[in-house]
Motif scaffolding. Sequence first.
Motif, PDB file in Angstrom:
ATOM      1  N   LEU A 266     137.790 119.643  64.302  1.00  0.00           N
ATOM      2  CA  LEU A 266     136.544 120.402  64.469  1.00  0.00           C
ATOM      3  C   LEU A 266     136.173 120.538  65.941  1.00  0.00           C
ATOM      4  O   LEU A 266     135.743 121.612  66.389  1.00  0.00           O
ATOM      5  CB  LEU A 266     135.415 119.707  63.707  1.00  0.00           C
ATOM      6  N   LEU A 267     136.332 119.455  66.700  1.00  0.00           N
ATOM      7  CA  LEU A 267     136.016 119.524  68.130  1.00  0.00           C
ATOM      8  C   LEU A 267     136.934 120.512  68.830  1.00  0.00           C
ATOM      9  O   LEU A 267     136.483 121.308  69.672  1.00  0.00           O
ATOM     10  CB  LEU A 267     136.161 118.134  68.751  1.00  0.00           C
ATOM     11  N   GLY A 268     138.211 120.489  68.471  1.00  0.00           N
ATOM     12  CA  GLY A 268     139.143 121.424  69.100  1.00  0.00           C
ATOM     13  C   GLY A 268     138.768 122.872  68.830  1.00  0.00           C
ATOM     14  O   GLY A 268     138.859 123.728  69.728  1.00  0.00           O
ATOM     15  N   ILE A 269     138.321 123.160  67.611  1.00  0.00           N
ATOM     16  CA  ILE A 269     137.919 124.522  67.270  1.00  0.00           C
ATOM     17  C   ILE A 269     136.702 124.942  68.086  1.00  0.00           C
ATOM     18  O   ILE A 269     136.659 126.055  68.640  1.00  0.00           O
ATOM     19  CB  ILE A 269     137.638 124.631  65.759  1.00  0.00           C
ATOM     20  N   THR A 270     135.713 124.046  68.151  1.00  0.00           N
ATOM     21  CA  THR A 270     134.495 124.392  68.913  1.00  0.00           C
ATOM     22  C   THR A 270     134.805 124.567  70.394  1.00  0.00           C
ATOM     23  O   THR A 270     134.187 125.398  71.071  1.00  0.00           O
ATOM     24  CB  THR A 270     133.431 123.301  68.729  1.00  0.00           C
ATOM     25  N   GLN A 271     135.754 123.817  70.914  1.00  0.00           N
ATOM     26  CA  GLN A 271     136.134 123.980  72.317  1.00  0.00           C
ATOM     27  C   GLN A 271     136.878 125.288  72.537  1.00  0.00           C
ATOM     28  O   GLN A 271     136.668 125.969  73.555  1.00  0.00           O
ATOM     29  CB  GLN A 271     136.983 122.789  72.762  1.00  0.00           C
ATOM     30  N   LEU A 272     137.718 125.662  71.595  1.00  0.00           N
ATOM     31  CA  LEU A 272     138.474 126.906  71.739  1.00  0.00           C
ATOM     32  C   LEU A 272     137.564 128.135  71.718  1.00  0.00           C
ATOM     33  O   LEU A 272     137.808 129.114  72.442  1.00  0.00           O
ATOM     34  CB  LEU A 272     139.507 127.011  70.615  1.00  0.00           C
ATOM     35  N   VAL A 273     136.511 128.087  70.904  1.00  0.00           N
ATOM     36  CA  VAL A 273     135.617 129.242  70.818  1.00  0.00           C
ATOM     37  C   VAL A 273     134.497 129.178  71.860  1.00  0.00           C
ATOM     38  O   VAL A 273     133.645 130.069  71.912  1.00  0.00           O
ATOM     39  CB  VAL A 273     135.003 129.354  69.408  1.00  0.00           C
ATOM     40  N   GLY A 274     134.501 128.122  72.666  1.00  0.00           N
ATOM     41  CA  GLY A 274     133.517 128.005  73.735  1.00  0.00           C
ATOM     42  C   GLY A 274     132.166 127.493  73.313  1.00  0.00           C
ATOM     43  O   GLY A 274     131.202 127.572  74.073  1.00  0.00           O
ATOM     44  N   ALA A 275     132.061 126.933  72.097  1.00  0.00           N
ATOM     45  CA  ALA A 275     130.773 126.412  71.637  1.00  0.00           C
ATOM     46  C   ALA A 275     130.428 125.085  72.291  1.00  0.00           C
ATOM     47  O   ALA A 275     129.257 124.712  72.393  1.00  0.00           O
ATOM     48  CB  ALA A 275     130.780 126.261  70.120  1.00  0.00           C
ATOM     49  N   VAL A 276     131.445 124.352  72.726  1.00  0.00           N
ATOM     50  CA  VAL A 276     131.234 123.074  73.419  1.00  0.00           C
ATOM     51  C   VAL A 276     131.994 123.131  74.736  1.00  0.00           C
ATOM     52  O   VAL A 276     133.208 123.326  74.753  1.00  0.00           O
ATOM     53  CB  VAL A 276     131.731 121.889  72.569  1.00  0.00           C
ATOM     54  N   THR A 277     131.275 122.983  75.842  1.00  0.00           N
ATOM     55  CA  THR A 277     131.888 123.090  77.164  1.00  0.00           C
ATOM     56  C   THR A 277     131.299 122.030  78.098  1.00  0.00           C
ATOM     57  O   THR A 277     130.391 121.279  77.736  1.00  0.00           O
ATOM     58  CB  THR A 277     131.630 124.482  77.761  1.00  0.00           C
ATOM     59  N   GLY A 278     131.814 122.016  79.325  1.00  0.00           N
ATOM     60  CA  GLY A 278     131.240 121.212  80.392  1.00  0.00           C
ATOM     61  C   GLY A 278     131.316 119.713  80.158  1.00  0.00           C
ATOM     62  O   GLY A 278     132.272 119.185  79.576  1.00  0.00           O
ATOM     63  N   VAL A 279     130.252 119.027  80.583  1.00  0.00           N
ATOM     64  CA  VAL A 279     130.204 117.558  80.515  1.00  0.00           C
ATOM     65  C   VAL A 279     130.264 117.077  79.065  1.00  0.00           C
ATOM     66  O   VAL A 279     130.945 116.099  78.748  1.00  0.00           O
ATOM     67  CB  VAL A 279     128.924 117.032  81.198  1.00  0.00           C
ATOM     68  N   LEU A 280     129.557 117.763  78.178  1.00  0.00           N
ATOM     69  CA  LEU A 280     129.566 117.364  76.771  1.00  0.00           C
ATOM     70  C   LEU A 280     130.973 117.435  76.199  1.00  0.00           C
ATOM     71  O   LEU A 280     131.406 116.527  75.464  1.00  0.00           O
ATOM     72  CB  LEU A 280     128.632 118.268  75.958  1.00  0.00           C
ATOM     73  N   SER A 281     131.704 118.483  76.559  1.00  0.00           N
ATOM     74  CA  SER A 281     133.073 118.627  76.081  1.00  0.00           C
ATOM     75  C   SER A 281     133.945 117.481  76.586  1.00  0.00           C
ATOM     76  O   SER A 281     134.758 116.919  75.830  1.00  0.00           O
ATOM     77  CB  SER A 281     133.652 119.962  76.534  1.00  0.00           C
ATOM     78  N   ALA A 282     133.762 117.108  77.862  1.00  0.00           N
ATOM     79  CA  ALA A 282     134.555 116.022  78.442  1.00  0.00           C
ATOM     80  C   ALA A 282     134.247 114.694  77.769  1.00  0.00           C
ATOM     81  O   ALA A 282     135.154 113.901  77.475  1.00  0.00           O
ATOM     82  CB  ALA A 282     134.295 115.935  79.938  1.00  0.00           C
TER      83      ALA A 282
END
Length: 357
Positions: A266-282
């Motif tokens: 689920l995290l990978g999907i949200t990262q691919l679509v740009g829903a989770v980025t930046g510090v939170l993504s890291a």
Amino acid sequence: MPDNEIDAPDDGVSFVMPVLNERAYLEHAVRSVLAQELTVPAELVLALGPSTDGTTALAQRLAADDERIRLVDNPAAHIPVGLNAAIRASRYATIVRVDAHSELSPGYAARALETLRRTGAANVGGVMHADGRTPFQRAVARLYNSPVGLGGGAYHGGTHEGEAESAYLGVMRRDVLEEVGLFDESIRRGEDWELNLRIRQAGHRVWFDPSLSVTYWPRESWLRLARQFRATGAWRGELVRRYGRRNGIRFFAPPALVALLATAVLLGITQLVGAVTGVLSAILSAVIYLPLLAYVLLVLVVAALPGGGGPRQRLWTAAVLPTMHLSWGFGFLGGVLRGARDTVDASRLGTRNTPLP
């Protein structure tokens, strides 16, 4: 007389064995039982399920050749039903559970009887020593014998004698079995753990003796192994529904791995679509991906450790370890969420085993 009452038994040993589609293993298992040297009478009661591979004909031939072997029907094919049928048909004061996929070591029964007398325990078990013939089966056996594979239960390689949560197979006092009501026939897998829980709750002891050894032959194919572990996990989930934290903490590791893997997807999907980025993504990446990376490294290390066999066995080890954990974990989550219901070990049905040498 009620079904759960047993006539006063004679001094002796009754080996009980549920059997379903075990043509390749049955004769070896039976021979290991009949070779036990005892100073008291003994019998072997086989509970025959509706096999499709010639097992029943083999069992009938073995019984015709040795009067110590007796046969009872187990049309439901469920292990606890067959065990109870065999126990009720047996005659002696000590019950020794035997699996058709196992072979008792020489002197096993005599040593177990001595341990029963010495400790006053109600149930005594020893080490389940898994073995294999093919690279796949040897890889599975190696993981069975490792704490990394099955979570470190005492009977998977413990060396210290003492009280235990459960016992592999088990050498049991019949009067205690009668007292607690035999095996729970509503449980399809994990029935031994549940029986031993009731034995301990009744004030009796379950005992682990590492001098007792039983050879166990694991499933012979990846699909059969996955089916076996999924069913086992589902019934452990059912036992958690029924008994909660009486289940050991180690049983919760595989479902935690499944949950972590699902979260990573689920995290990978949200990262691919740009829903989770930046510090939170890291931060989320570190929390979710690093444990999975550590698990992958663990699998590779286990496969590469000395004693891992040839290249094919090592490759199978790398495939089998996550198969065991994930199949068990998926089954466990289903069992917890909706109950095991009618889940059965489909790996026992329609087998195509290669006979033992």
